[in-house]
Design a protein around this motif. Sequence first.
Motif, PDB file in Angstrom:
ATOM      1  N   MET A 100     -26.577 -41.182  -4.265  1.00  0.00           N
ATOM      2  CA  MET A 100     -26.315 -40.613  -5.592  1.00  0.00           C
ATOM      3  C   MET A 100     -25.429 -39.373  -5.493  1.00  0.00           C
ATOM      4  N   HIS A 101     -25.721 -38.514  -4.518  1.00  0.00           N
ATOM      5  CA  HIS A 101     -24.979 -37.253  -4.400  1.00  0.00           C
ATOM      6  C   HIS A 101     -23.544 -37.464  -3.936  1.00  0.00           C
ATOM      7  N   ALA A 102     -23.248 -38.622  -3.344  1.00  0.00           N
ATOM      8  CA  ALA A 102     -21.888 -38.879  -2.874  1.00  0.00           C
ATOM      9  C   ALA A 102     -20.978 -39.395  -3.990  1.00  0.00           C
ATOM     10  N   LEU A 103     -21.555 -39.716  -5.151  1.00  0.00           N
ATOM     11  CA  LEU A 103     -20.751 -40.258  -6.258  1.00  0.00           C
ATOM     12  C   LEU A 103     -19.969 -39.134  -6.935  1.00  0.00           C
ATOM     13  N   PRO A 104     -18.899 -39.490  -7.677  1.00  0.00           N
ATOM     14  CA  PRO A 104     -18.136 -38.446  -8.387  1.00  0.00           C
ATOM     15  C   PRO A 104     -19.042 -37.659  -9.337  1.00  0.00           C
ATOM     16  N   THR A 105     -18.850 -36.353  -9.379  1.00  0.00           N
ATOM     17  CA  THR A 105     -19.672 -35.510 -10.258  1.00  0.00           C
ATOM     18  C   THR A 105     -19.241 -35.700 -11.712  1.00  0.00           C
ATOM     19  N   PRO A 106     -20.091 -35.279 -12.657  1.00  0.00           N
ATOM     20  CA  PRO A 106     -19.664 -35.312 -14.067  1.00  0.00           C
ATOM     21  C   PRO A 106     -18.367 -34.551 -14.304  1.00  0.00           C
ATOM     22  N   ASN A 107     -18.174 -33.420 -13.596  1.00  0.00           N
ATOM     23  CA  ASN A 107     -16.905 -32.685 -13.753  1.00  0.00           C
ATOM     24  C   ASN A 107     -15.728 -33.574 -13.366  1.00  0.00           C
ATOM     25  N   GLU A 108     -15.876 -34.306 -12.248  1.00  0.00           N
ATOM     26  CA  GLU A 108     -14.783 -35.176 -11.817  1.00  0.00           C
ATOM     27  C   GLU A 108     -14.591 -36.333 -12.793  1.00  0.00           C
ATOM     28  N   MET A 109     -15.725 -36.881 -13.290  1.00  0.00           N
ATOM     29  CA  MET A 109     -15.631 -37.994 -14.240  1.00  0.00           C
ATOM     30  C   MET A 109     -14.960 -37.538 -15.537  1.00  0.00           C
ATOM     31  N   ALA A 110     -15.265 -36.308 -15.952  1.00  0.00           N
ATOM     32  CA  ALA A 110     -14.624 -35.787 -17.173  1.00  0.00           C
ATOM     33  C   ALA A 110     -13.106 -35.792 -17.009  1.00  0.00           C
ATOM     34  N   GLY A 111     -12.646 -35.490 -15.792  1.00  0.00           N
ATOM     35  CA  GLY A 111     -11.215 -35.500 -15.536  1.00  0.00           C
ATOM     36  C   GLY A 111     -10.610 -36.892 -15.574  1.00  0.00           C
ATOM     37  N   SER A 112     -11.463 -37.923 -15.388  1.00  0.00           N
ATOM     38  CA  SER A 112     -10.967 -39.302 -15.369  1.00  0.00           C
ATOM     39  C   SER A 112     -11.145 -40.014 -16.703  1.00  0.00           C
ATOM     40  N   LEU A 113     -11.752 -39.344 -17.682  1.00  0.00           N
ATOM     41  CA  LEU A 113     -12.130 -40.053 -18.914  1.00  0.00           C
ATOM     42  C   LEU A 113     -10.921 -40.688 -19.599  1.00  0.00           C
ATOM     43  N   ALA A 114      -9.821 -39.944 -19.650  1.00  0.00           N
ATOM     44  CA  ALA A 114      -8.645 -40.477 -20.342  1.00  0.00           C
ATOM     45  C   ALA A 114      -8.189 -41.778 -19.678  1.00  0.00           C
ATOM     46  N   ALA A 115      -8.225 -41.804 -18.344  1.00  0.00           N
ATOM     47  CA  ALA A 115      -7.795 -43.005 -17.622  1.00  0.00           C
ATOM     48  C   ALA A 115      -8.765 -44.156 -17.865  1.00  0.00           C
ATOM     49  N   ILE A 116     -10.073 -43.845 -17.916  1.00  0.00           N
ATOM     50  CA  ILE A 116     -11.076 -44.889 -18.136  1.00  0.00           C
ATOM     51  C   ILE A 116     -10.958 -45.450 -19.547  1.00  0.00           C
TER      52      ILE A 116
END
Lengths: 374, 383
Positions: free
Chosen positions: B365-381
């Motif tokens: 679980m801890h190795a997955l992208p953090t919410p901060n990183e996911m927030a940066g990818s939201l536009a792409a997703i």
Amino acid sequence: MRVLFVSWAWPSHLFPMVPMAWGLRLAGHEVALGCPPALVPVATRTGLPVVSLGEDVDLAPRMNALMTGGKPRRDRRTPLDMFVPVAEAMADDLLEFARGWRPDVIVHDPTTYAAPAVAAALGIPSARHLWGIDFSYPLRMFEEMAFGALYERLGAEVVISGRTPTLDPCPPGLQVDVEYEPLRMAYRPYNGTGVYERGLLTRSDVPRVCVTWGTSSGKFGAAGEIPARIFDAAASLGLDVVFATSGAEKLGPEHPSSWRTVVMQPLNLVLPGCDLMIHPGGSGSAMTAVLAGLPQVCLPLIPDQETNAAQLCAAGAGLRVAAADATAESVEEALSTLLDDPGFAAAARDLREQSRALPDPGAAGQELLALVGG
Amino acid sequence: MIACWAWNTLYFPLVPLTWSLRAAGHEVVVATQPGTADAVRRSGLPVAVVGEEFDAGALMGGFLRRLAEEEGADPVEWREMRRFGPRNCWLGVAAARAMTGGLLEFARAWRPDVIVYEASTYAGPIVADLLGVPAVRHTYGIDFAGLFRDFEADALAGLCAEFGLGEAKSLDAPSIDPCPPSVQIDSQAARFPMRYVPYNGPGVLPGWLTEPRRRKRVCVSWGMSSGRFDPKLVMTGKVVRAIAGLDVDVVAAVSAADREKLGELPPNVRVVSGLPFHALFGQCDLVVSQGGLGTVMTAVAAGLPHLVLPQISDTMLNARMLKAAGSADLLLPSEWTDDTLAGTAAQMLADPAYPEAAARLRDEMHALPTPNEMAGSLAAIAG
């Protein structure tokens, strides 16, 4: 890592640290907010885990004396005297909690002087997190005199502001001159939490001014006659008014029906529909207005508001009206100057863009952890 | 805009990404029904109150009682739930009926660039399609709702027609998925795994939490939802008394309302209310619970072994997934005696395989992208 954020009891001192605390938590770190009991209900509404520290000290009488222009007390030794009882009331409990919770670093409001003292006593790093303009840094020469006894009791060398890392969310063009190298970050307004006032989403073509007394100045009442003069000035100019209040006072029926009062509505939700703001000059309000790209009029009541007003004026993003002799006419003149000259809004937007270009609070927090964690 | 119907524990997993988006400088608002407005405010985020309230707890309680009459006291295995077809989506459809009109009205004024919706908040994808903005689905952990995605279009056909929508294409939106892939259900749909950062509501940390432990500590909880379905489901008192017979300290974590129902308790039991699990679980050796989504994922985040006592199909799914990963064991209602409860807990506390498996799951679980990183990818997703 484990990061403890500490503030004394006013929301305006805690709120600026909330985005970084969340930013670090969402990067996977453990965080907690520590504050005196009186602030615990407000602190828990940030959604972060909170620890209650020490006992409450009521500063309002001292602040009221400051604002009514009372003479300094005869036993006053330094301008930081009011923060000594605040630090003393928190230090022992903070020390005990930090021993058990074992933070890797303590991040603190710049006037929460118990925090660097306890960190020094425990041999862990601490960092100041500014609320905006670094008001307390020029007072560092008084820190040894004011807090020497506290440090001695804790068995630590006095930590002078600026010698530990400083986290700075202020747009660079608004900051005072300092002799340290700050860790800069973007300012992300956190003004508490609230339910969206749906009516604010719609507006007419009439310029809208936000009038607010913030969470701190609101504690002392709305400073006598000043609000009435502001409302007279706004009415005379035919402006639309949103009065953002912490609940102490409301607009009466004598005001235009299109005017609104919003109670405890976070300013960052109110300002996007506004064209300018008028307020005493507290940091949370001032910075949130800058981040909304709005020009502002300040009527400073206490010393840090004077500093904020001076910096806003120097940056061309606002005007100052002396609170003591404000009249409806002087307020009207300031408001119409801001409305007529697009340079003020342009300067505010320039400061906003400076801020937006800086790292996120969470990223700045990571920089701090890298710095102190080796 | 973050859309979630009025159920606090469905809202909580959305808090991390929402705060990350906000801390990254985006404007965010959580749109929800009146019943969850306070929970949103307590998370430090702005809320727009939309739609009408509906009594989901009572509806769910009635459903569970009818199901128990037909199927017996032990929960229906999640695979068998598929035989109910589109009826699996009934609660989400009821929520969407109460919420879609209000959400649409608010969204038209607020004009979101993207709508992130809780997995069963079908008003989200419907409104996204009506506005022509992208939608992103957000799971709450092990994706029980995802088992029934192929039934959603049928279940929502009537509601979509009322709003003049032929089909809600955003029901197929990609998912942001705060769940370690090794305990997630299989799925054809696009998923973006994210590190789960526990948010269990705010709380004040008590002093005893940082004191050294003298004995092993076991947390017993029945979560926040079961009591709203049916107070009779809450078995905290019985389980606490069984576990407290061991040489352990027991922390009974209950809602303030359930505190009185615990009955007489032995001296090695401490009762707490409103203490976030993420603060508590790091100081425990085992959690015994009904297996709700917040408890399960927070225990995984803490690397804490889990004895799950599932009563309904979604907690059954959680229990099966964790047991397969080796960090949990489970007992069905028909097996709950003082001896089996205490015996299983004692055996789990003595066997290092459980904390080792829990630590592996936590590390995944801890190795997955953090919410901060996911927030940066939201536009792409969102695309």
